[in-house]
Design an enzyme around this catalytic site. Structure first.
Site, PDB file in Angstrom:
ATOM      1  N   GLN A 227       0.099  -9.769  -3.791  1.00 16.13           N
ATOM      2  CA  GLN A 227      -1.446 -10.500  -3.026  1.00 16.13           C
ATOM      3  C   GLN A 227      -0.966 -11.996  -2.950  1.00 16.13           C
ATOM      4  O   GLN A 227      -0.499 -12.648  -3.804  1.00 16.13           O
ATOM      5  CB  GLN A 227      -2.755 -10.261  -3.929  1.00 16.13           C
ATOM      6  CG  GLN A 227      -2.894  -8.868  -3.937  1.00 16.13           C
ATOM      7  CD  GLN A 227      -3.720  -8.218  -2.906  1.00 16.13           C
ATOM      8  OE1 GLN A 227      -4.092  -8.933  -1.938  1.00 16.13           O
ATOM      9  NE2 GLN A 227      -3.902  -7.034  -2.895  1.00 16.13           N
ATOM     10  N   TYR A 253      -1.494   3.228  -2.846  1.00 15.88           N
ATOM     11  CA  TYR A 253      -0.980   2.250  -2.419  1.00 15.88           C
ATOM     12  C   TYR A 253      -0.901   0.942  -3.569  1.00 15.88           C
ATOM     13  O   TYR A 253      -1.398   0.039  -3.403  1.00 15.88           O
ATOM     14  CB  TYR A 253      -1.674   1.544  -1.216  1.00 15.88           C
ATOM     15  CG  TYR A 253      -1.963   2.413  -0.378  1.00 15.88           C
ATOM     16  CD1 TYR A 253      -1.201   2.936   0.957  1.00 15.88           C
ATOM     17  CD2 TYR A 253      -3.116   3.306  -0.205  1.00 15.88           C
ATOM     18  CE1 TYR A 253      -1.480   3.934   2.062  1.00 15.88           C
ATOM     19  CE2 TYR A 253      -3.409   4.310   0.808  1.00 15.88           C
ATOM     20  CZ  TYR A 253      -2.512   4.738   1.662  1.00 15.88           C
ATOM     21  OH  TYR A 253      -2.952   5.443   2.778  1.00 15.88           O
ATOM     22  N   ASP A 318      -5.967   0.910  -1.581  1.00 17.77           N
ATOM     23  CA  ASP A 318      -5.800  -0.144  -1.078  1.00 17.77           C
ATOM     24  C   ASP A 318      -4.507  -0.556  -0.234  1.00 17.77           C
ATOM     25  O   ASP A 318      -3.454  -0.985  -0.440  1.00 17.77           O
ATOM     26  CB  ASP A 318      -5.167  -1.272  -2.521  1.00 17.77           C
ATOM     27  CG  ASP A 318      -5.118  -2.906  -1.963  1.00 17.77           C
ATOM     28  OD1 ASP A 318      -5.526  -3.073  -0.983  1.00 17.77           O
ATOM     29  OD2 ASP A 318      -4.486  -3.466  -2.930  1.00 17.77           O
ATOM     30  N   CYS A 345      -7.960  -4.978   3.444  1.00 20.98           N
ATOM     31  CA  CYS A 345      -7.752  -6.551   4.064  1.00 20.98           C
ATOM     32  C   CYS A 345      -7.973  -6.547   5.674  1.00 20.98           C
ATOM     33  O   CYS A 345      -7.531  -7.413   6.340  1.00 20.98           O
ATOM     34  CB  CYS A 345      -6.346  -7.078   3.868  1.00 20.98           C
ATOM     35  SG  CYS A 345      -4.899  -5.895   4.789  1.00 20.98           S
TER      36      CYS A 345
HETATM   37  C1  LIG Z   1      -1.992  -4.065   0.621  1.00 19.61           C
HETATM   38  S1  LIG Z   1      -0.700  -3.574  -0.317  1.00 19.61           S
HETATM   39  C2  LIG Z   1      -1.454  -3.231  -1.818  1.00 19.61           C
HETATM   40  C3  LIG Z   1      -0.518  -3.238  -3.057  1.00 19.61           C
HETATM   41  C4  LIG Z   1      -1.423  -3.425  -4.415  1.00 19.61           C
HETATM   42  N1  LIG Z   1      -2.443  -2.568  -4.441  1.00 19.61           N
HETATM   43  C5  LIG Z   1      -1.572  -4.841  -4.732  1.00 19.61           C
HETATM   44  O1  LIG Z   1      -2.925  -5.122  -4.744  1.00 19.61           O
HETATM   45  O2  LIG Z   1      -0.796  -5.662  -5.080  1.00 19.61           O
HETATM   46  C6  LIG Z   1      -0.525  -2.067   0.479  1.00 19.61           C
HETATM   47  C7  LIG Z   1       0.671  -1.393  -0.279  1.00 19.61           C
HETATM   48  O3  LIG Z   1       0.842  -0.050   0.154  1.00 19.61           O
HETATM   49  C8  LIG Z   1       2.283   0.441   0.425  1.00 19.61           C
HETATM   50  N2  LIG Z   1       2.371   1.462   1.628  1.00 19.61           N
HETATM   51  C9  LIG Z   1       2.152   1.208   2.885  1.00 19.61           C
HETATM   52  N3  LIG Z   1       2.200   2.224   3.617  1.00 19.61           N
HETATM   53  C10 LIG Z   1       2.220   3.303   2.621  1.00 19.61           C
HETATM   54  C11 LIG Z   1       2.108   4.486   2.363  1.00 19.61           C
HETATM   55  N4  LIG Z   1       2.159   5.452   3.799  1.00 19.61           N
HETATM   56  N5  LIG Z   1       2.100   5.184   1.349  1.00 19.61           N
HETATM   57  C12 LIG Z   1       2.213   4.683   0.222  1.00 19.61           C
HETATM   58  N6  LIG Z   1       2.303   3.387   0.069  1.00 19.61           N
HETATM   59  C13 LIG Z   1       2.232   2.617   1.074  1.00 19.61           C
HETATM   60  C14 LIG Z   1       2.935  -0.763   0.810  1.00 19.61           C
HETATM   61  O4  LIG Z   1       4.558  -1.070   0.284  1.00 19.61           O
HETATM   62  C15 LIG Z   1       2.164  -2.141  -0.091  1.00 19.61           C
HETATM   63  O5  LIG Z   1       2.723  -2.226  -1.374  1.00 19.61           O
END
Ligand SMILES: C[S@@+](CC[C@H](N)C(=O)[O-])C[C@H]1O[C@@H](n2cnc3c(N)ncnc32)[C@H](O)[C@@H]1O
Length: 389
Positions: A227, A253, A318, A345
């Site tokens: 973040q 996520y 998330d 977000c």
């Molecule tokens: C907004 S970040 C949130 C990460 C964590 N919850 C944090 O707050 O630090 C979204 C995360 O989703 C992962 N991501 C994106 N698309 C995805 C998918 N289809 N399946 C699993 N993970 C995914 C990204 O790599 C990223 O780490």
């Protein structure tokens, strides 16, 4: 008929999702970039799309009382900060309006619980993570200009925390023949113990960093998501987890485990799902270093990762800006969790997904905004939902 380059006078009514000011003139809807609510402006039409005109400011005829002088010399050209013209109270008010607008217009909610956008403790120099765009031909390093892929050459960025600003200066002082030939952008993140850069080059390394957030310590590097604004994270985590506890929780996520660790202290069993294998390696290590053996982290897309999960008491999701895929929402509904916490977000994709969750049998318990991104129109929103029996 209104055409591009035409000049017109407008008064800004409010700020819309996406950050533009809304006005009406000559029976048309006008979207004005970098405006403040209450501004009287002379604007130039840049683009016409049916009944909607996209415009830029030519002259401020009467400034809004919430308008301030943007302090950054790149304001207006750099696509990074589109709210510097608003005082901080007006930024928070605009973000409250943006969340409310999306919930009303996209999620079609008639009744929205009272909520606030929590201010950031630092409005400047807060960013611990950035992506710097590189234009080798023009020898420019910075951020994309608004609405384009041209790089705005930025020597000083007022929202970067000091360690990242110093790194930007060192990167800019590096000889161009030391940059990898096909380098298009650099991901950079700071921690308590330094700065990590990806890809590594010259003197810059993808070092592993750590940071304490509340009672937990997280390790990560520039190849995994972390973040942007850590100062607000303890209150964001507290709100997102509310008073939940029980047998099984899913953290979808999950990144490097920001929510997985505190969830593992409240639930008997936690399953984290994340597609980036660098992030999942850190998430497993962060759990191990915290002595939490009751959480399992899968490297998988969320859609695949939850395919064989049968039930859960609590689901936290998330997703990235695009929101959750339809199949993910469908599988979450199949789990029949008592409560869901949606961390987002992007209020527009959040509202789209909330609509499906509400149709699927959930009601909103509470909402909060967190200003992780001062000086920009972006806002983090957390919505807690409860299953109607
Ligand atoms: C907004 S970040 C949130 C990460 C964590 N919850 C944090 O707050 O630090 C979204 C995360 O989703 C992962 N991501 C994106 N698309 C995805 C998918 N289809 N399946 C699993 N993970 C995914 C990204 O790599 C990223 O780490």
């Amino acid at each position: 008929m209104t055409t591009t380059s035409e000049i017109m006078e407008v008064e800004i009514e409010r700020i819309l999702p996406g950050g533009m000011g809304l006005a009406h003139a000559d029976g048309k809807t006008v979207f004005v970039s970098l405006a403040a609510p209450g501004d009287r402006l002379r604007v130039r039409i840049e683009r016409v799309q049916g009944n909607v005109l996209f415009a830029s400011i030519v002259e401020i005829l009467a400034p809004s009382p919430v308008r301030v002088e943007p302090p950054c010399p790149y304001f207006g050209r750099c696509g990074g900060c589109d709210f510097q013209q608003l005082n901080y109270e007006a930024q928070l008010a605009a973000k409250t309006g943006i969340i409310r607008d999306c919930l009303q217009r996209i999620a079609r909610l008639d009744e929205i619980p009272e909520f606030m956008v929590h201010p950031s403790p630092n409005n400047w120099r807060y960013r611990v993570r950035a992506t710097w765009q590189i234009d080798r031909e023009q020898q420019e390093i910075g951020y994309y200009e608004g609405g384009s892929r041209r790089v705005c050459d930025v020597a000083e960025c007022a929202v970067l925390m000091p360690e990242l600003q110093q790194t930007l200066e060192r990167v800019r002082a590096t000889k161009w023949n030391e940059f990898p030939p096909d380098l298009k952008h650099l991901d950079v993140v700071a921690g308590e113990d330094g700065v990590s850069l990806s890809p590594p080059f010259a003197e810059f390394n993808t070092s592993e960093l750590s940071l304490r957030v509340g009672n937990e310590v997280y390790n990560y590097n520039a190849e995994a998501f972390f973040q942007i604004n850590p100062a607000l994270l303890p209150s964001l985590i507290e709100f997102a987890l509310s008073d939940v506890g029980g047998e099984t929780a899913l953290d979808l996520y999950c990144g490097v485990g920001l929510f997985t660790l505190p969830l593992a202290r409240r639930f008997t069993k936690v399953i984290g799902v994340e597609a980036n294998s660098v992030a999942t390696r850190f998430a497993r290590r962060n759990l191990e270093l915290a002595g939490l053996a009751n959480a399992r982290v899968m490297t998988s897309s969320v859609a695949e990762g939850i395919r064989n999960v049968r039930s859960a008491d609590f689901v936290l999701l998330d997703p990235p800006r695009a929101g959750a895929e339809s199949i993910v929402i469908k599988r979450i509904l199949d789990l029949q969790a008592e409560r869901i916490s949606y961390v987002s977000c992007d209020p527009a994709t959040l509202a789209r997904d909330l609509k499906k969750l509400i149709v699927g049998g959930y009601a909103i318990e509470s909402i909060a905004g967190f200003d992780l991104f001062p000086q920009t129109h972006h806002v983090e929103t957390v919505v807690l939902l409860r299953r109607l029996s």
